[in-house]
Design an enzyme around this catalytic site. Structure first.
Site, short mmCIF file in Angstrom:
data_model
loop_
_atom_site.label_atom_id
_atom_site.label_comp_id
_atom_site.label_asym_id
_atom_site.label_seq_id
_atom_site.Cartn_x
_atom_site.Cartn_y
_atom_site.Cartn_z
N HIS A 516 0.82 -1.20 0.00
CA HIS A 516 0.00 0.00 0.00
C HIS A 516 0.86 1.26 0.00
O HIS A 516 0.91 1.99 0.98
CB HIS A 516 -0.95 -0.02 1.20
CG HIS A 516 -1.79 -1.25 1.27
ND1 HIS A 516 -2.43 -1.67 2.41
CD2 HIS A 516 -2.11 -2.15 0.32
CE1 HIS A 516 -3.10 -2.79 2.15
NE2 HIS A 516 -2.91 -3.11 0.89
N ASN A 517 1.51 1.51 -1.11
CA ASN A 517 2.27 2.76 -1.28
C ASN A 517 1.30 3.85 -1.74
O ASN A 517 0.49 3.61 -2.64
CB ASN A 517 3.35 2.58 -2.35
CG ASN A 517 4.29 1.44 -2.05
OD1 ASN A 517 3.85 0.31 -1.92
ND2 ASN A 517 5.55 1.72 -1.92
#
Length: 589
Positions: A516-517
């Site tokens: 989850h960048n």
């Protein structure tokens, strides 16, 4: 000299979920669309079928569905002044490659962000005062509200066949659901997943402590279901091969099942594979994108002219592409000026394990990516932060997602790390250990950002993107607080031993944590503090649009896919109904 292709109305960079959404909707309106995907074609049949797809070594260890870092990667450092080094093996996060992108190997956990998330700075200042936030936290409002996005959340969940129990239906709290979610206009399209035994133990403990357990919203579909496009889903078989795998059963909402076939059925849409986009070309005089330059499958440089360009690649790739194209002002962490690369955030992960007696059999091999029971009592808008000194929060969940033999070997603290003693401990605890996940928010810090590293280049001679990131003090305090609550829950679950996985002192890019960048091309109301406006349209080039989690100003304590999908539908509706009929900046500056 680059080969020049026939002009199209829209060029999409990427072939994943947001490209599938935009391609389907734009082609249906009669626009010619080309999606440029760096990887190969993948289909549920034959590519995701067993027994080949159940190869843990190939897909979970050797990352068979992921980006090849020997072709394109990033460099990383914790702080300014530290020497950044290339990520030569995938670790902390796993960008996908190939048709369908990262949504092929996602878990299916389909969370909405709370209403407070979209107006976070305003909400914090109103509730806790203007001095509550330290100056180095660059939190900002998104420019869009939960109420505006709610219909698009609902539609994306129908596309995915999401299952769950509504906790807030039109403002009325519903028993059995998440009472802290924003108001939903309709129930979930499908009933919740069958809950695992670990989830029942978690639900009993959290109910006893006065919390509010509910089934995790899941896009592992729970019954035969047909989505609004006509895609037919089959019920999840709880085989446990979701994260890092394609789904063989047509049960997980990948683009291959839910969206992409309906885009590809339209002659106006073309998915052009093995196409590495190098840069967005743009006219300095008119300040318009003119198309994209890419390397094709034969190694040739190709220019694709387009009236509109949308960046639909993985989060940091969108940002690196803008930097390599010279679009917008690069963010400078020293002055705080510039926007492209600003507010890079991640996710703050921790957890706990509960080790039961051998006769407590949890059967972890019967799982699914989104099979879990959770509480949301400690997420951002759910509790009072007045005396705590931080903002943000996390959900706590007992997931039963993977009991696969290579990766699951739970052992209590103090166990030998190898040899006969370790093997006996794995054998003893494999089937009787419950794992709690603390899925925490990530707040933007002035020193965390994405830039270019001109020391290293990719296979095409382009400078690599450089990520500078460490956990802000705010997030360390948040994690300590919520992980302590998870520890209390673990004690209440009645096991024989407990191990707590506290947040490390510093972020490491080596061990896997989550993919989850977020951030770097963020949305907002002010072009001096954001890259795109509320419609995801570039402030600098009005015919350039940016999709995906790179537009998040900060990351909430949830998985991002539901918000990514909702924003894509929100953006393409305004693209079609407003912008393309009269191209211009939709938000005046």
């Amino acid at each position: 000299m680059a080969i020049r292709m026939k002009p199209v109305d829209v060029a999409l960079v990427g072939g994943g979920a947001t490209a599938a959404i935009l391609g389907k909707e734009l082609a249906e309106e009669g626009y010619s669309v080309v999606a440029l995907e760096r990887g190969r074609m993948r289909q549920t049949i034959p590519d995701f079928q067993s027994p080949y797809m159940h190869d843990e070594l190939k897909y979970s260890v050797r990352h068979g569905l992921m980006q090849d870092p020997s072709v394109q990667t990033i460099t990383f450092r914790n702080v300014i002044g530290q020497k950044a080094l290339p990520m030569r093996q995938l670790g902390s996060f796993l960008p996908g490659t190939g048709a369908g992108g990262a949504m092929v190997h996602w878990n299916g956990q389909t969370w909405r962000f709370q209403p407070e998330s979209f107006v976070l700075r305003s909400w914090v200042e109103e509730r806790y005062g203007k001095d509550f936030l330290p100056a180095d936290l660059t939190i900002q409002d998104w420019g869009i509200t939960y109420e505006e996005l709610e219909p698009y959340y609902m539609f994306f969940e129908k596309i995915c066949g999401t299952s769950g129990i509504a906790g807030n239906l039109n403002g009325k709290i519903q028993e059995g659901g998440n009472p802290f979610e924003g108001p939903r206009s309709e129930p979930y399209p499908n009933p919740p997943m069958k809950q695992a035994y670990a989830g029942h133990l978690f639900a009993n403990a959290t109910s006893g402590l006065g919390y509010h357990p509910f089934p995790v919203p899941s896009s592992n579909v729970t019954r035969h279901y047909t989505n609004p496009y006509g895609a037919k889903f089959q019920p999840c078989m709880y085989c446990g091969f979701c994260e890092t795998y394609g789904c063989e059963h047509f049960a997980k909402a990948s683009p291959q099942v839910a969206i992409l076939p309906f885009a590809m059925a339209n002659e106006n849409f073309e998915l052009r594979l093995q196409s590495y986009v190098l840069r967005v070309e743009w006219d300095r005089g008119s300040k318009r994108a003119t198309g994209v330059t890419y390397i094709d499958a034969r190694g040739r440089e190709v220019f694709q002219p387009a009236e509109l360009v949308a960046l639909c690649a993985f989060a940091h790739h969108n940002v690196v592409l803008m930097l390599n194209s010279g679009i917008g002002a690069p963010y400078d962490p020293v002055t705080g000026e510039g926007t492209v690369g600003r507010n890079y955030t991640y996710q703050t992960m921790s957890g706990a394990s509960v080790f039961y007696a051998p006769d407590v059999r949890l059967n972890p091999f019967m799982g699914a990516g989104a099979l879990g029971t959770a509480i949301d009592d400690f997420n951002t808008g759910s509790f009072d932060h007045s005396e705590l000194g931080f903002i943000g929060g996390a959900y706590i969940a007992a997931y039963t997602t993977t009991g696969r033999p290579i990766h699951r070997h739970p052992v209590p603290d103090g166990t030998a790390r190898w040899g006969v003693a370790w093997k006996k401990a794995v054998q003893r605890h494999y089937n009787s250990t419950a794992t709690l996940t603390v899925h925490g928010s990530s707040m933007p810090h002035r020193g965390n950002y994405i830039g270019l590293d001109r020391t290293y280049t990719d296979a095409f001679g382009q400078p690599l993107g450089m990520i500078t990131f460490d956990f802000p003090h705010n997030d360390r305090l948040m994690s300590r607080y919520v992980t302590s609550r998870a520890w209390e829950i673990a004690r209440a679950m009645g096991g024989q031993q407990i191990s707590v996985n506290w947040l490390d002192d510093h972020y490491s890019i080596v061990p896997y944590q989550t993919t989850h960048n977020t951030g770097g091309a963020i949305m907002g109301t002010n072009p001096t503090r954001s890259v795109v406006n509320k419609f995801l349209q570039s402030w600098d080039l009005h015919n350039l649009w940016v999709m995906g989690s790179s537009v998040f100003p900060q990351n909430a304590g949830y998985n991002p896919t539901d918000t990514v999908g909702a924003l894509a539908y929100w953006a393409v509706e305004h693209m079609i109904n407003d912008y393309l009929k009269n191209p211009r900046p939709l938000v005046p500056t």
